[in-house]
Design a protein around this motif. Sequence first.
Motif, short mmCIF file in Angstrom:
data_model
loop_
_atom_site.label_atom_id
_atom_site.label_comp_id
_atom_site.label_asym_id
_atom_site.label_seq_id
_atom_site.Cartn_x
_atom_site.Cartn_y
_atom_site.Cartn_z
N ASP A 33 0.81 -1.22 0.00
CA ASP A 33 0.00 0.00 0.00
C ASP A 33 0.84 1.27 0.00
O ASP A 33 0.29 2.36 -0.19
CB ASP A 33 -0.95 0.01 1.21
N LEU A 34 2.13 1.14 0.20
CA LEU A 34 3.02 2.31 0.17
C LEU A 34 3.77 2.41 -1.16
O LEU A 34 4.38 3.44 -1.45
CB LEU A 34 4.04 2.23 1.30
N ALA A 35 3.73 1.35 -1.94
CA ALA A 35 4.58 1.26 -3.13
C ALA A 35 4.37 2.41 -4.10
O ALA A 35 5.33 2.97 -4.64
CB ALA A 35 4.34 -0.08 -3.84
N SER A 36 3.11 2.78 -4.34
CA SER A 36 2.86 3.84 -5.32
C SER A 36 3.46 5.16 -4.87
O SER A 36 3.94 5.94 -5.69
CB SER A 36 1.36 3.99 -5.57
N GLY A 37 3.48 5.41 -3.56
CA GLY A 37 4.09 6.63 -3.04
C GLY A 37 5.59 6.66 -3.23
O GLY A 37 6.20 7.74 -3.21
N ALA A 38 6.17 5.48 -3.41
CA ALA A 38 7.61 5.39 -3.68
C ALA A 38 7.91 5.27 -5.17
O ALA A 38 9.05 5.02 -5.56
CB ALA A 38 8.20 4.19 -2.93
N GLY A 39 6.87 5.43 -5.99
CA GLY A 39 7.06 5.40 -7.43
C GLY A 39 7.02 4.03 -8.06
O GLY A 39 7.43 3.85 -9.21
N TYR A 40 6.49 3.04 -7.33
CA TYR A 40 6.42 1.68 -7.84
C TYR A 40 4.95 1.32 -8.07
O TYR A 40 4.05 1.85 -7.42
CB TYR A 40 7.05 0.72 -6.83
N ASP A 41 4.70 0.41 -8.97
CA ASP A 41 3.34 0.06 -9.34
C ASP A 41 2.62 -0.66 -8.19
O ASP A 41 3.09 -1.69 -7.69
CB ASP A 41 3.35 -0.83 -10.58
N ARG A 42 1.46 -0.13 -7.80
CA ARG A 42 0.71 -0.69 -6.69
C ARG A 42 0.29 -2.14 -6.95
O ARG A 42 0.45 -3.01 -6.08
CB ARG A 42 -0.53 0.17 -6.41
N ASP A 43 -0.28 -2.40 -8.12
CA ASP A 43 -0.76 -3.74 -8.42
C ASP A 43 0.39 -4.75 -8.43
O ASP A 43 0.25 -5.87 -7.92
CB ASP A 43 -1.50 -3.76 -9.75
N LEU A 44 1.51 -4.35 -9.00
CA LEU A 44 2.67 -5.23 -9.03
C LEU A 44 3.15 -5.55 -7.62
O LEU A 44 3.54 -6.68 -7.31
CB LEU A 44 3.78 -4.60 -9.86
N ALA A 45 3.11 -4.56 -6.75
CA ALA A 45 3.53 -4.77 -5.36
C ALA A 45 2.62 -5.78 -4.66
O ALA A 45 3.07 -6.53 -3.78
CB ALA A 45 3.53 -3.45 -4.60
N HIS A 46 1.35 -5.80 -5.04
CA HIS A 46 0.40 -6.75 -4.45
C HIS A 46 0.51 -8.15 -5.06
O HIS A 46 0.02 -9.11 -4.46
CB HIS A 46 -1.03 -6.25 -4.63
N GLY A 74 -0.60 -9.50 0.23
CA GLY A 74 -0.94 -9.38 -1.17
C GLY A 74 -2.07 -10.24 -1.70
O GLY A 74 -2.76 -10.97 -0.98
N SER A 75 -2.24 -10.14 -3.00
CA SER A 75 -3.29 -10.88 -3.70
C SER A 75 -2.76 -12.08 -4.46
O SER A 75 -3.51 -13.00 -4.77
CB SER A 75 -4.04 -9.94 -4.66
N ILE A 76 -1.48 -12.07 -4.82
CA ILE A 76 -0.81 -13.22 -5.43
C ILE A 76 0.53 -13.40 -4.71
O ILE A 76 1.37 -12.50 -4.77
CB ILE A 76 -0.58 -13.02 -6.94
N PRO A 77 0.72 -14.55 -4.02
CA PRO A 77 -0.25 -15.62 -3.79
C PRO A 77 -1.44 -15.14 -2.95
O PRO A 77 -1.41 -14.05 -2.39
CB PRO A 77 0.57 -16.67 -3.05
N HIS A 78 -2.47 -15.96 -2.86
CA HIS A 78 -3.74 -15.54 -2.26
C HIS A 78 -3.63 -15.38 -0.75
O HIS A 78 -3.67 -16.36 0.00
CB HIS A 78 -4.83 -16.56 -2.59
N CYS A 79 -3.48 -14.13 -0.32
CA CYS A 79 -3.45 -13.82 1.10
C CYS A 79 -4.48 -12.74 1.41
O CYS A 79 -5.53 -12.70 0.78
CB CYS A 79 -2.03 -13.46 1.53
N VAL A 80 -4.22 -11.86 2.35
CA VAL A 80 -5.26 -11.00 2.90
C VAL A 80 -6.01 -10.21 1.82
O VAL A 80 -7.25 -10.23 1.76
CB VAL A 80 -4.68 -10.05 3.96
N ASP A 81 -5.29 -9.47 0.99
CA ASP A 81 -5.98 -8.58 0.06
C ASP A 81 -6.66 -9.33 -1.09
O ASP A 81 -7.54 -8.78 -1.75
CB ASP A 81 -5.01 -7.52 -0.48
N TYR A 82 -6.26 -10.56 -1.33
CA TYR A 82 -7.00 -11.34 -2.32
C TYR A 82 -8.43 -11.55 -1.85
O TYR A 82 -9.39 -11.32 -2.60
CB TYR A 82 -6.33 -12.70 -2.54
#
Length: 252
Positions: A33-46, A74-82
């Motif tokens: 959830d912080l990745a986009s603020g550091a300039g990294y892709d949010r979805d990729l981080a998840h 994250g969502s991959i692998p299937h954890c909390v945000d999935y």
Amino acid sequence: MFPLVHYFVNSELAAKKELFVSPLTALGALWPDLASGAGYDRDLAHESGDEFYAWCLSHAPQSLALARGVISHGSIPHCVDYYADEAWPGAPDYPKGWCFLQGEPYRQAVAEATRLPENMIWWKAHNFVEMSYELLTDAAHPELKYRLLAAVRDQKAIRLAAETLSAYTGRPQERIAAAFCNTPDIFAIETVDADTLAEKQCLGFALRHHHHQGNAKAMAALLRRMQQELAAGYPAFIAEVIARTGEVLEKY
């Protein structure tokens, strides 16, 4: 989900092994959830937890706890945000996860309180469910926010996390470290109540969307209502998510 719920999940999993959540794991569970603020892709981080763990095995074994935190979030692998965001096993015909499903009855109230554009309401209603779960988690476990705060103030852990994530993502180490240090300003951690959550949302609307019409008082009132109304369904949901996330993490 919001930071305190992620910390709670990791805390419950650690407790089963008579351990506490390490600062690195806590920071890893914040990163997607912080990745986009550091300039990294949010979805990729998840979605890259498994890849990041494999990379750490080869390049940064001292940061495997960080990688496990990323995976847990994250969502991959299937954890909390999935399960919160993408899909819920009990509702296979619904297009998104549990928090979207629970937010459906509140979409009109969220629209009226936030005054956001219609195309943002479905997402924001799910955020209101997540914030309600932050309130429920803090009410049941008020000590957890202090442990999470200690992690985001642990400069040694932040340096290692930022160094590792910078090497992996190619984003500047200083920007990643700043994202971790700014966590208490972005999220309601030190004070977890409806008013603070609503105020943080309004600030986010202004900074990210140039939207200044949100009604913080109405949003806080809605969060208090949702906290009460969603309380009955929360324990079964979070128990299921903890169990499924724990099964995934046993592989790492």
